[in-house]
Design an enzyme around this catalytic site. Structure first.
Site, PDB file in Angstrom:
ATOM      1  N   GLY A 119       0.782  -1.229   0.000  1.00 31.43           N
ATOM      2  CA  GLY A 119       0.000   0.000   0.000  1.00 31.43           C
ATOM      3  C   GLY A 119       0.812   1.275   0.000  1.00 31.43           C
ATOM      4  O   GLY A 119       0.400   2.289   0.565  1.00 31.43           O
ATOM      5  N   CYS A 131      -1.303   3.352  -9.883  1.00 29.61           N
ATOM      6  CA  CYS A 131      -2.093   3.783  -8.730  1.00 29.61           C
ATOM      7  C   CYS A 131      -3.530   4.100  -9.127  1.00 29.61           C
ATOM      8  O   CYS A 131      -3.788   4.544 -10.253  1.00 29.61           O
ATOM      9  CB  CYS A 131      -1.469   5.037  -8.118  1.00 29.61           C
ATOM     10  SG  CYS A 131       0.240   4.832  -7.621  1.00 29.61           S
ATOM     11  N   ILE A 143       7.530  -4.670 -16.298  1.00 29.96           N
ATOM     12  CA  ILE A 143       6.142  -4.514 -15.879  1.00 29.96           C
ATOM     13  C   ILE A 143       6.066  -4.329 -14.372  1.00 29.96           C
ATOM     14  O   ILE A 143       6.990  -4.718 -13.647  1.00 29.96           O
ATOM     15  CB  ILE A 143       5.282  -5.737 -16.278  1.00 29.96           C
ATOM     16  CG1 ILE A 143       5.877  -7.002 -15.656  1.00 29.96           C
ATOM     17  CG2 ILE A 143       5.197  -5.854 -17.774  1.00 29.96           C
ATOM     18  CD1 ILE A 143       5.047  -8.284 -15.877  1.00 29.96           C
ATOM     19  N   THR A 181       3.497  -5.289 -10.976  1.00 28.17           N
ATOM     20  CA  THR A 181       2.967  -6.583 -10.570  1.00 28.17           C
ATOM     21  C   THR A 181       1.622  -6.889 -11.222  1.00 28.17           C
ATOM     22  O   THR A 181       0.875  -5.996 -11.617  1.00 28.17           O
ATOM     23  CB  THR A 181       2.805  -6.645  -9.048  1.00 28.17           C
ATOM     24  OG1 THR A 181       1.989  -5.541  -8.631  1.00 28.17           O
ATOM     25  CG2 THR A 181       4.152  -6.568  -8.352  1.00 28.17           C
TER      26      THR A 181
END
Length: 305
Positions: free
Chosen positions: A72, A131, A192, A194
């Protein structure tokens, strides 16, 4: 003697190996274990405008050939990174560092990047557009070409240093996202990030992660990374930083043949803190094994056939 040097937006790296954001802290933690100046560079922990505590625990779950995380974006906020973390980093790392930036609005991305752009040791800005867009219904900026382009333009308008947009693999056409970033002025792309994933606890019959879903990383995602880097290389003319499950010198060379100019090492650092150092040590041997004298000359080599 083989030559492991590569160039990334005008900055020469001794080798292409870069520990990935979120797996190497702000550098000084690993400097207690070995001389991190052997690295090509590193991307420091994802930084946001305000401090973030992150997601509730548990945040990590094991998976076959990999791991899930839902940390996070825990970080102290950009002001403390500049006042506390970067001074400590300068004591142990002599090279330019990659500043990884996250945000939840276009304005936040721009403000955070503008502050980090002023820091002398920051060589590149790596802008994580995986995000959720709080003003766009929660969909990540990296899921839509127009949103990715909007962030790119906003960041480029307030910075002078090279900007690499870090792309999400959780899209139908990653090449289209990369092209939108290039057209908006990006100096390069990183990929990339995840893959969205989940594990379920059989006894509790509930998701293992408190966040329910998390990002899958590790060797399981490496073939996906190779495929996406290969596709993006054919779609753009800006440099690519490849990553996703890299755990060996052979993996570095494979991603470079797919089109990467440099390669980030992520989850491997979490299972072995010496992973990046050992990959760098092994690069000359593997280059000699495959008849490679100059590493920079193999970039995109798999596209020549």
């Amino acid at each position: 003697m083989v030559d492991t040097r590569v160039t990334l937006s005008g900055i020469t790296l001794d080798n292409p190996v870069i520990p990935a954001s979120g797996t190497f802290g702000y550098g000084h933690e690993f400097a207690e274990l070995y001389d991190i100046n052997c690295l090509g560079a590193f991307s420091f922990k994802g930084t946001t405008r305000a401090p973030r505590f992150g997601n509730p625990t548990p945040r990590i779950a094991e998976a076959p050939a990999g791991m899930l995380n839902a940390v996070g974006l825990q970080n102290p906020g950009v002001e403390k990174v500049i006042s506390e973390e970067l001074p400590k980093l300068r004591e142990v790392f002599r090279k330019p560092v990659m500043a990884n930036v996250s945000g939840f609005s276009v304005e936040e991305y721009a403000e955070t990047c503008a502050l980090l752009d002023k820091e002398e040791q920051v060589g590149w800005l790596e802008v994580n557009i995986s995000c959720p867009n709080v003003h766009g219904g929660g969909m990540s900026f990296g899921a839509d070409p127009s949103a990715a382009a909007e962030v790119t333009k906003a960041v480029k308008a307030v910075t002078r240093k090279p900007v690499f947009m870090k792309l999400s693999p959780n899209v139908t056409d990653i090449a289209a996202i990369a092209k939108a970033c290039e057209d908006a002025g990006a100096d390069g792309v990183s990929l990339i990030n995840t893959l969205l994933a989940m594990r379920i606890d059989l006894k509790r019959r509930k998701p293992l992660l408190a966040n329910r879903t998390g990002g899958l990383s590790g060797p399981a995602v490496f073939p996906v990374a190779v495929r996406m880097v290969y596709q993006v290389y054919e779609a753009v003319s800006i440099p690519i930083i490849g990553m996703g499950g890299v755990s060996s010198a052979e993996d570095v060379i494979e991603l470079m043949l797919a089109g990467a100019s440099a390669v980030e090492v992520g989850a491997a650092n979490l299972t072995d803190p010496f992973a990046a150092r050992d990959i760098i040590k092994d690069l000359p041997r593997v280059m000699e094994q495959y008849g490679i004298d100059t590493l920079s000359e193999i970039i995109g080599g798999a596209h020549n056939g």
